[in-house]
Design a protein around this motif. Structure first.
Motif, PDB file in Angstrom:
ATOM      1  N   VAL A  72       0.859  -1.191   0.000  1.00 18.29           N
ATOM      2  CA  VAL A  72       0.000   0.000   0.000  1.00 18.29           C
ATOM      3  C   VAL A  72       0.889   1.232   0.000  1.00 18.29           C
ATOM      4  O   VAL A  72       1.828   1.339   0.798  1.00 18.29           O
ATOM      5  CB  VAL A  72      -0.936   0.004   1.225  1.00 18.29           C
ATOM      6  N   THR A  73       0.619   2.158  -0.885  1.00 19.91           N
ATOM      7  CA  THR A  73       1.480   3.332  -1.023  1.00 19.91           C
ATOM      8  C   THR A  73       0.997   4.491  -0.155  1.00 19.91           C
ATOM      9  O   THR A  73      -0.176   4.546   0.241  1.00 19.91           O
ATOM     10  CB  THR A  73       1.537   3.800  -2.477  1.00 19.91           C
ATOM     11  N   ALA A  74       1.912   5.407   0.097  1.00 20.29           N
ATOM     12  CA  ALA A  74       1.531   6.622   0.823  1.00 20.29           C
ATOM     13  C   ALA A  74       0.447   7.375   0.064  1.00 20.29           C
ATOM     14  O   ALA A  74      -0.489   7.918   0.673  1.00 20.29           O
ATOM     15  CB  ALA A  74       2.754   7.504   1.044  1.00 20.29           C
ATOM     16  N   GLY A  75       0.548   7.396  -1.262  1.00 13.64           N
ATOM     17  CA  GLY A  75      -0.458   8.089  -2.058  1.00 13.64           C
ATOM     18  C   GLY A  75      -1.848   7.504  -1.897  1.00 13.64           C
ATOM     19  O   GLY A  75      -2.841   8.244  -1.840  1.00 13.64           O
ATOM     20  N   GLU A  76      -1.933   6.175  -1.815  1.00 10.90           N
ATOM     21  CA  GLU A  76      -3.232   5.534  -1.603  1.00 10.90           C
ATOM     22  C   GLU A  76      -3.806   5.903  -0.241  1.00 10.90           C
ATOM     23  O   GLU A  76      -5.016   6.179  -0.115  1.00 10.90           O
ATOM     24  CB  GLU A  76      -3.087   4.017  -1.719  1.00 10.90           C
ATOM     25  N   ILE A  77      -2.964   5.898   0.774  1.00 15.57           N
ATOM     26  CA  ILE A  77      -3.426   6.256   2.116  1.00 15.57           C
ATOM     27  C   ILE A  77      -3.893   7.710   2.147  1.00 15.57           C
ATOM     28  O   ILE A  77      -4.952   8.036   2.702  1.00 15.57           O
ATOM     29  CB  ILE A  77      -2.306   6.008   3.139  1.00 15.57           C
ATOM     30  N   VAL A  78      -3.114   8.585   1.537  1.00 11.11           N
ATOM     31  CA  VAL A  78      -3.473  10.012   1.522  1.00 11.11           C
ATOM     32  C   VAL A  78      -4.802  10.226   0.807  1.00 11.11           C
ATOM     33  O   VAL A  78      -5.660  10.996   1.268  1.00 11.11           O
ATOM     34  CB  VAL A  78      -2.359  10.842   0.855  1.00 11.11           C
ATOM     35  N   ALA A  79      -5.012   9.537  -0.309  1.00  8.01           N
ATOM     36  CA  ALA A  79      -6.265   9.693  -1.060  1.00  8.01           C
ATOM     37  C   ALA A  79      -7.455   9.296  -0.196  1.00  8.01           C
ATOM     38  O   ALA A  79      -8.481  10.001  -0.169  1.00  8.01           O
ATOM     39  CB  ALA A  79      -6.217   8.868  -2.342  1.00  8.01           C
ATOM     40  N   LEU A  80      -7.348   8.185   0.517  1.00  9.11           N
ATOM     41  CA  LEU A  80      -8.448   7.744   1.377  1.00  9.11           C
ATOM     42  C   LEU A  80      -8.648   8.695   2.551  1.00  9.11           C
ATOM     43  O   LEU A  80      -9.786   8.924   2.989  1.00  9.11           O
ATOM     44  CB  LEU A  80      -8.171   6.331   1.890  1.00  9.11           C
ATOM     45  N   SER A  81      -7.570   9.273   3.032  1.00 10.40           N
ATOM     46  CA  SER A  81      -7.654  10.146   4.205  1.00 10.40           C
ATOM     47  C   SER A  81      -8.388  11.453   3.924  1.00 10.40           C
ATOM     48  O   SER A  81      -8.699  12.189   4.863  1.00 10.40           O
ATOM     49  CB  SER A  81      -6.253  10.461   4.734  1.00 10.40           C
ATOM     50  N   ARG A  82      -8.670  11.727   2.677  1.00 11.30           N
ATOM     51  CA  ARG A  82      -9.381  12.968   2.343  1.00 11.30           C
ATOM     52  C   ARG A  82     -10.859  12.923   2.703  1.00 11.30           C
ATOM     53  O   ARG A  82     -11.546  13.946   2.649  1.00 11.30           O
ATOM     54  CB  ARG A  82      -9.208  13.280   0.851  1.00 11.30           C
ATOM     55  N   HIS A  83     -11.364  11.748   3.079  1.00  9.97           N
ATOM     56  CA  HIS A  83     -12.751  11.674   3.541  1.00  9.97           C
ATOM     57  C   HIS A  83     -12.922  12.656   4.701  1.00  9.97           C
ATOM     58  O   HIS A  83     -12.072  12.727   5.598  1.00  9.97           O
ATOM     59  CB  HIS A  83     -13.082  10.255   3.993  1.00  9.97           C
TER      60      HIS A  83
END
Length: 259
Positions: A72-83
């Motif tokens: 899992v990439t940092a970018g994927e985590i960041v994208a989800l964290s925008r909720h």
């Protein structure tokens, strides 16, 4: 008060969530953060939070599950964290007690989460168990590469890791462990943490505080932990409640929109 760290999707809590939330409300717990252990369970946390206004959530991979989600990439985590109801990254870190994932994988996944916290601006929820030396080294190195905000959750490590965390600007959160008879050293560490860096949590359904030992922990019991923490640091229960609530909203500042 705020329970800054619980796992409301866990067995023992999930199947009786309405009564758990009712008891939390009766105990004066107005907000709780259900903490991610797997990025792939994001929808579970999202649904919990959207269904219950008192629940906020995080996104991340626990070190126990680091071997399940090594790519899992940092970018994927960041994208989800925008909720809008996602207020933090993690929990992530190092657990050398169980070693459910290889240590090198744990370290790599932890660094990915630090990168996600740095990029998103959200605080990182850190799990550290029997890994003080590596944890202190990684935190020091990564902070030098670029600042990020974080909390050492459910603190049960040695005094030096707490000192390093405070030196780096981290918060330190205490759980029901602080109420245990044999936890004199943890209470001494809590007393030494600057008050503006203190948080309180349950880590429910684990580590129920005195007088609830032997039962599944739940957010309502954070009040019992807070009473002992208040005695430890020399504050009234009301002052400790105000302090830790204010500290929570300073660290988890995205949560202020839902205050």
């Amino acid at each position: 008060m705020v329970d800054s760290h619980c796992h409301l999707d866990s067995p023992g809590l999930a199947e009786r969530l309405p009564e758990v939330l009712a008891r939390a409300k009766a105990a004066g717990i107005g907000r709780m953060v259900t903490i991610s252990t797997r990025v792939r369970r994001f929808e579970t946390y999202r649904h919990l939070s959207e269904a219950h206004p008192e629940i906020l959530f995080t996104v991340g991979t626990h070190p126990h599950q680091a071997g399940e989600e090594p790519d899992v990439t940092a970018g994927e985590i960041v994208a989800l964290s925008r909720h809008p109801r996602c207020v933090g990254i993690g929990e992530a870190g190092l657990d050398y007690h169980y070693d459910y994932a290889p240590r090198d994988v744990q370290r790599n996944v932890f660094r990915t989460h630090i990168a996600a916290a740095r990029e998103s601006g959200l605080p990182l929820v850190i799990h550290a168990r029997e890994a003080d030396e590596d944890m202190a080294a990684i935190l020091t190195e990564e902070m030098a590469s670029g600042p990020f905000r974080a909390v050492l959750h459910c603190f049960s490590s040695g005094r030096r890791l707490a000192e390093v965390g405070v030196e780096l600007g981290l918060f330190v959160s205490f759980s029901g462990i602080v109420t245990f008879r044999n936890s004199d050293e943890i209470r001494a560490i809590a007393k030494a943490v600057p008050r503006e860096r203190l948080l309180v949590e349950t880590d429910a359904p684990y580590l129920a505080p005195v007088p609830h030992r032997g039962r599944p922990n739940e957010p309502a019991f954070v009040a019992d932990t807070a009473r002992v923490l208040a005695e430890t640091v020399g504050l009234s229960a009301d002052d400790l409640a105000r302090l830790t609530t204010d500290n929570f909203y300073r660290l988890f500042d995205k949560a202020a929109a839902h205050r």
